[in-house]
Design a protein around this motif. Structure first.
Motif, PDB file in Angstrom:
ATOM      1  N   MET A   1      44.543  33.527  29.868  1.00 42.45           N
ATOM      2  CA  MET A   1      44.762  33.961  31.237  1.00 42.45           C
ATOM      3  C   MET A   1      43.691  34.986  31.596  1.00 42.45           C
ATOM      4  O   MET A   1      43.417  35.900  30.848  1.00 42.45           O
ATOM      5  CB  MET A   1      46.159  34.571  31.345  1.00 42.45           C
ATOM      6  N   THR A   2      43.071  34.785  32.795  1.00 43.05           N
ATOM      7  CA  THR A   2      42.033  35.718  33.207  1.00 43.05           C
ATOM      8  C   THR A   2      42.657  36.993  33.746  1.00 43.05           C
ATOM      9  O   THR A   2      43.738  36.994  34.322  1.00 43.05           O
ATOM     10  CB  THR A   2      41.141  35.084  34.300  1.00 43.05           C
ATOM     11  N   MET A   3      41.923  38.032  33.588  1.00 43.45           N
ATOM     12  CA  MET A   3      42.409  39.331  34.044  1.00 43.45           C
ATOM     13  C   MET A   3      42.134  39.471  35.530  1.00 43.45           C
ATOM     14  O   MET A   3      41.223  38.849  36.060  1.00 43.45           O
ATOM     15  CB  MET A   3      41.709  40.432  33.253  1.00 43.45           C
ATOM     16  N   PRO A   4      42.912  40.288  36.236  1.00 47.34           N
ATOM     17  CA  PRO A   4      42.731  40.463  37.674  1.00 47.34           C
ATOM     18  C   PRO A   4      41.312  40.926  38.038  1.00 47.34           C
ATOM     19  O   PRO A   4      40.770  40.503  39.052  1.00 47.34           O
ATOM     20  CB  PRO A   4      43.772  41.505  38.062  1.00 47.34           C
ATOM     21  N   ALA A   5      40.700  41.761  37.228  1.00 52.48           N
ATOM     22  CA  ALA A   5      39.341  42.235  37.514  1.00 52.48           C
ATOM     23  C   ALA A   5      38.360  41.068  37.460  1.00 52.48           C
ATOM     24  O   ALA A   5      37.431  40.985  38.280  1.00 52.48           O
ATOM     25  CB  ALA A   5      38.941  43.321  36.528  1.00 52.48           C
ATOM     26  N   ASP A   6      38.552  40.164  36.504  1.00 51.89           N
ATOM     27  CA  ASP A   6      37.682  38.985  36.399  1.00 51.89           C
ATOM     28  C   ASP A   6      37.842  38.089  37.620  1.00 51.89           C
ATOM     29  O   ASP A   6      36.867  37.554  38.147  1.00 51.89           O
ATOM     30  CB  ASP A   6      37.986  38.190  35.132  1.00 51.89           C
ATOM     31  N   ARG A   7      39.047  37.912  38.051  1.00 51.21           N
ATOM     32  CA  ARG A   7      39.301  37.086  39.239  1.00 51.21           C
ATOM     33  C   ARG A   7      38.664  37.700  40.477  1.00 51.21           C
ATOM     34  O   ARG A   7      38.057  36.995  41.290  1.00 51.21           O
ATOM     35  CB  ARG A   7      40.807  36.929  39.467  1.00 51.21           C
ATOM     36  N   LEU A   8      38.779  39.024  40.610  1.00 50.97           N
ATOM     37  CA  LEU A   8      38.193  39.707  41.751  1.00 50.97           C
ATOM     38  C   LEU A   8      36.669  39.572  41.727  1.00 50.97           C
ATOM     39  O   LEU A   8      36.048  39.287  42.747  1.00 50.97           O
ATOM     40  CB  LEU A   8      38.605  41.183  41.752  1.00 50.97           C
ATOM     41  N   THR A  10      34.935  37.214  40.319  1.00 49.17           N
ATOM     42  CA  THR A  10      34.613  35.814  40.620  1.00 49.17           C
ATOM     43  C   THR A  10      34.687  35.561  42.122  1.00 49.17           C
ATOM     44  O   THR A  10      33.806  34.908  42.700  1.00 49.17           O
ATOM     45  CB  THR A  10      35.578  34.873  39.873  1.00 49.17           C
ATOM     46  N   LEU A  11      35.713  36.084  42.770  1.00 50.91           N
ATOM     47  CA  LEU A  11      35.852  35.915  44.219  1.00 50.91           C
ATOM     48  C   LEU A  11      34.731  36.621  44.976  1.00 50.91           C
ATOM     49  O   LEU A  11      34.216  36.095  45.977  1.00 50.91           O
ATOM     50  CB  LEU A  11      37.213  36.418  44.682  1.00 50.91           C
ATOM     51  N   GLU A  12      34.342  37.802  44.518  1.00 54.55           N
ATOM     52  CA  GLU A  12      33.251  38.534  45.165  1.00 54.55           C
ATOM     53  C   GLU A  12      31.938  37.780  45.028  1.00 54.55           C
ATOM     54  O   GLU A  12      31.155  37.696  45.981  1.00 54.55           O
ATOM     55  CB  GLU A  12      33.125  39.939  44.579  1.00 54.55           C
ATOM     56  N   ILE A  13      31.691  37.201  43.856  1.00 56.47           N
ATOM     57  CA  ILE A  13      30.471  36.419  43.642  1.00 56.47           C
ATOM     58  C   ILE A  13      30.475  35.198  44.546  1.00 56.47           C
ATOM     59  O   ILE A  13      29.473  34.878  45.202  1.00 56.47           O
ATOM     60  CB  ILE A  13      30.335  36.012  42.161  1.00 56.47           C
ATOM     61  N   ARG A  14      31.591  34.506  44.599  1.00 55.57           N
ATOM     62  CA  ARG A  14      31.699  33.313  45.441  1.00 55.57           C
ATOM     63  C   ARG A  14      31.491  33.683  46.915  1.00 55.57           C
ATOM     64  O   ARG A  14      30.792  32.967  47.645  1.00 55.57           O
ATOM     65  CB  ARG A  14      33.061  32.660  45.242  1.00 55.57           C
ATOM     66  N   ALA A  15      32.074  34.775  47.364  1.00 54.06           N
ATOM     67  CA  ALA A  15      31.922  35.207  48.756  1.00 54.06           C
ATOM     68  C   ALA A  15      30.463  35.544  49.055  1.00 54.06           C
ATOM     69  O   ALA A  15      29.933  35.181  50.124  1.00 54.06           O
ATOM     70  CB  ALA A  15      32.817  36.400  49.051  1.00 54.06           C
ATOM     71  N   ALA A  16      29.779  36.192  48.124  1.00 51.07           N
ATOM     72  CA  ALA A  16      28.370  36.535  48.317  1.00 51.07           C
ATOM     73  C   ALA A  16      27.510  35.269  48.388  1.00 51.07           C
ATOM     74  O   ALA A  16      26.597  35.169  49.222  1.00 51.07           O
ATOM     75  CB  ALA A  16      27.887  37.447  47.197  1.00 51.07           C
ATOM     76  N   GLU A  17      27.785  34.307  47.537  1.00 50.77           N
ATOM     77  CA  GLU A  17      27.036  33.054  47.542  1.00 50.77           C
ATOM     78  C   GLU A  17      27.264  32.294  48.853  1.00 50.77           C
ATOM     79  O   GLU A  17      26.333  31.730  49.424  1.00 50.77           O
ATOM     80  CB  GLU A  17      27.434  32.181  46.352  1.00 50.77           C
TER      81      GLU A  17
END
Length: 69
Positions: A1-8, A10-17
């Motif tokens: 299970m991924t940690m909340p910080a990892d998910r955040l 990942t979402l920030e990277i995706r939003a930037a891309e």
């Protein structure tokens, strides 16, 4: 299970891309719009020239009643 910080992260990277992609597409649309406007101006000029030439070459036909009148 991924940690909340990892998910955040990942979402920030995706939003930037996605933001970068949107900016690139916006730039391409702006360039294409310039091309379209340039082509439209050329088409308008050619249409004007064609109509002028057509008017010069068309014989003046008098407006008369058809023979059956």
């Amino acid at each position: 299970m991924t940690m909340p910080a990892d998910r955040l992260t990942t979402l920030e990277i995706r939003a930037a891309e996605q933001e970068k992609t949107i900016e690139e597409l916006s730039g391409q649309i702006a360039e294409q719009w310039k091309v379209i406007e340039r082509i439209q101006r050329k088409l308008d000029a050619l249409t004007d020239r064609f109509l002028a030439l057509e008017e010069q070459s068309a014989p003046d036909v008098p407006v008369t009643k058809p023979p059956h009148w």
